[in-house]
Design a protein around this motif. Structure first.
Motif, short mmCIF file in Angstrom:
data_model
loop_
_atom_site.label_atom_id
_atom_site.label_comp_id
_atom_site.label_asym_id
_atom_site.label_seq_id
_atom_site.Cartn_x
_atom_site.Cartn_y
_atom_site.Cartn_z
N ALA A 1 -16.21 -55.43 -4.85
CA ALA A 1 -17.26 -55.66 -5.84
C ALA A 1 -18.34 -54.58 -5.75
CB ALA A 1 -17.88 -57.03 -5.63
N SER A 2 -18.87 -54.19 -6.92
CA SER A 2 -19.95 -53.21 -7.00
C SER A 2 -20.89 -53.61 -8.12
CB SER A 2 -19.40 -51.81 -7.31
OG SER A 2 -18.51 -51.38 -6.33
N VAL A 3 -22.17 -53.30 -7.94
CA VAL A 3 -23.15 -53.48 -9.00
C VAL A 3 -23.33 -52.11 -9.66
CG1 VAL A 3 -25.52 -54.11 -9.56
CG2 VAL A 3 -24.29 -55.37 -7.79
N VAL A 4 -23.06 -52.04 -10.97
CA VAL A 4 -23.06 -50.76 -11.68
C VAL A 4 -23.85 -50.89 -12.98
CG1 VAL A 4 -20.83 -50.06 -10.73
CG2 VAL A 4 -20.90 -51.31 -12.90
N ASN A 5 -24.16 -49.74 -13.58
CA ASN A 5 -24.83 -49.73 -14.87
C ASN A 5 -23.90 -50.24 -15.96
OD1 ASN A 5 -27.34 -48.64 -14.12
ND2 ASN A 5 -26.51 -46.58 -14.13
N ARG A 6 -24.50 -50.85 -16.95
CA ARG A 6 -23.77 -51.31 -18.15
C ARG A 6 -24.37 -50.58 -19.34
NH1 ARG A 6 -24.77 -56.49 -21.51
NH2 ARG A 6 -22.91 -56.54 -22.80
N TYR A 7 -23.50 -50.18 -20.28
CA TYR A 7 -23.92 -49.47 -21.48
C TYR A 7 -23.34 -50.16 -22.70
CZ TYR A 7 -24.66 -45.75 -18.06
OH TYR A 7 -25.07 -45.02 -16.97
N LEU A 8 -23.95 -49.96 -23.85
CA LEU A 8 -23.36 -50.36 -25.13
C LEU A 8 -23.01 -49.08 -25.86
CD1 LEU A 8 -25.77 -53.23 -26.24
CD2 LEU A 8 -23.49 -53.44 -25.25
N ILE A 9 -21.75 -48.97 -26.27
CA ILE A 9 -21.30 -47.76 -26.95
C ILE A 9 -20.64 -48.14 -28.28
CG2 ILE A 9 -20.91 -46.55 -24.77
CD1 ILE A 9 -17.86 -46.87 -25.41
N ASN A 10 -20.50 -47.16 -29.14
CA ASN A 10 -19.70 -47.29 -30.35
C ASN A 10 -18.43 -46.49 -30.11
OD1 ASN A 10 -21.75 -48.77 -31.55
ND2 ASN A 10 -22.66 -46.97 -32.50
N LEU A 11 -17.29 -47.16 -30.23
CA LEU A 11 -15.99 -46.54 -29.98
C LEU A 11 -15.20 -46.53 -31.28
CD1 LEU A 11 -13.78 -45.52 -27.97
CD2 LEU A 11 -13.12 -47.93 -27.71
N VAL A 12 -14.70 -45.35 -31.67
CA VAL A 12 -13.87 -45.22 -32.86
C VAL A 12 -12.52 -44.67 -32.42
CG1 VAL A 12 -13.62 -44.21 -35.16
CG2 VAL A 12 -15.91 -44.77 -34.28
N LEU A 13 -11.46 -45.43 -32.68
CA LEU A 13 -10.11 -45.02 -32.32
C LEU A 13 -9.51 -44.14 -33.42
CD1 LEU A 13 -8.81 -48.38 -30.83
CD2 LEU A 13 -9.77 -46.42 -29.61
N PRO A 14 -8.45 -43.40 -33.10
CA PRO A 14 -7.86 -42.49 -34.10
C PRO A 14 -7.44 -43.18 -35.41
CG PRO A 14 -7.00 -41.98 -31.94
CD PRO A 14 -7.82 -43.25 -31.79
N ASN A 15 -7.13 -44.47 -35.36
CA ASN A 15 -6.76 -45.18 -36.59
C ASN A 15 -7.98 -45.74 -37.33
OD1 ASN A 15 -7.49 -47.25 -34.90
ND2 ASN A 15 -5.64 -48.45 -35.18
N ASN A 16 -9.17 -45.30 -36.91
CA ASN A 16 -10.46 -45.66 -37.50
C ASN A 16 -10.89 -47.09 -37.17
OD1 ASN A 16 -12.70 -44.54 -38.73
ND2 ASN A 16 -12.21 -45.46 -40.71
N ALA B 1 6.73 -37.60 -26.83
CA ALA B 1 7.53 -36.57 -27.49
C ALA B 1 7.04 -35.23 -27.02
CB ALA B 1 7.41 -36.68 -29.01
N ASN B 2 7.93 -34.30 -26.80
CA ASN B 2 7.57 -32.95 -26.38
C ASN B 2 6.70 -32.94 -25.13
OD1 ASN B 2 8.96 -31.85 -28.62
ND2 ASN B 2 7.15 -32.20 -29.90
N ASN B 3 7.02 -33.80 -24.18
CA ASN B 3 6.29 -33.89 -22.91
C ASN B 3 4.84 -34.30 -23.07
OD1 ASN B 3 7.92 -33.70 -20.72
ND2 ASN B 3 7.64 -31.52 -20.39
N GLN B 4 4.49 -34.98 -24.16
CA GLN B 4 3.15 -35.48 -24.36
C GLN B 4 3.20 -36.98 -24.59
OE1 GLN B 4 1.14 -33.41 -27.50
NE2 GLN B 4 0.90 -31.56 -26.30
N THR B 5 2.33 -37.70 -23.92
CA THR B 5 2.24 -39.14 -24.08
C THR B 5 1.11 -39.47 -25.03
OG1 THR B 5 3.06 -39.46 -21.82
CG2 THR B 5 1.97 -41.33 -22.87
N TRP B 6 1.41 -40.30 -26.01
CA TRP B 6 0.42 -40.71 -27.02
C TRP B 6 0.33 -42.22 -27.04
CZ3 TRP B 6 -2.38 -37.23 -29.91
CH2 TRP B 6 -2.00 -35.91 -29.80
#
Length: 90
Positions: free
Chosen positions: A32-47, A85-90
């Motif tokens: 267990a650890s006490v850490v900072n908390r943040y509020l963020i806006n996250l936009v994924l590639p599919n919007n 594909a082509n050695n890249q993970t998506w």
């Protein structure tokens, strides 16, 4: 990873000039650890947008290879697919 909530590194939070909204107790592989908390806006590639998503801070996340871990709080909101594909993970 099985993480319940999304996590951001201390370095990324600093680079983005995020301001902590408080502290939270997290439990991980190192206990267990006490850490900072943040509020963020996250936009994924599919919007798909997450506004005011609470994320906790991690000092050792990824060993410098990445700065954000998407937790089940995001993954559980829709379908999740991993492909390679082509050695890249998506």
């Amino acid at each position: 990873t099985g993480a319940t909530n999304s996590v951001i590194t201390m370095a990324a939070a600093k680079q983005l000039n995020l301001v902590p909204t408080g502290k939270i107790t997290t439990v991980g592989v190192n206990g267990a650890s006490v850490v900072n908390r943040y509020l963020i806006n996250l936009v994924l590639p599919n919007n798909l947008r997450f506004i005011n998503l609470p994320v906790s801070e991690s000092v050792g996340l990824g060993g410098g290879n990445f700065h954000f871990l998407i937790g089940m709080d995001v993954i559980g909101k829709g379908d999740f697919a991993v492909s390679q594909a082509n050695n890249q993970t998506w």
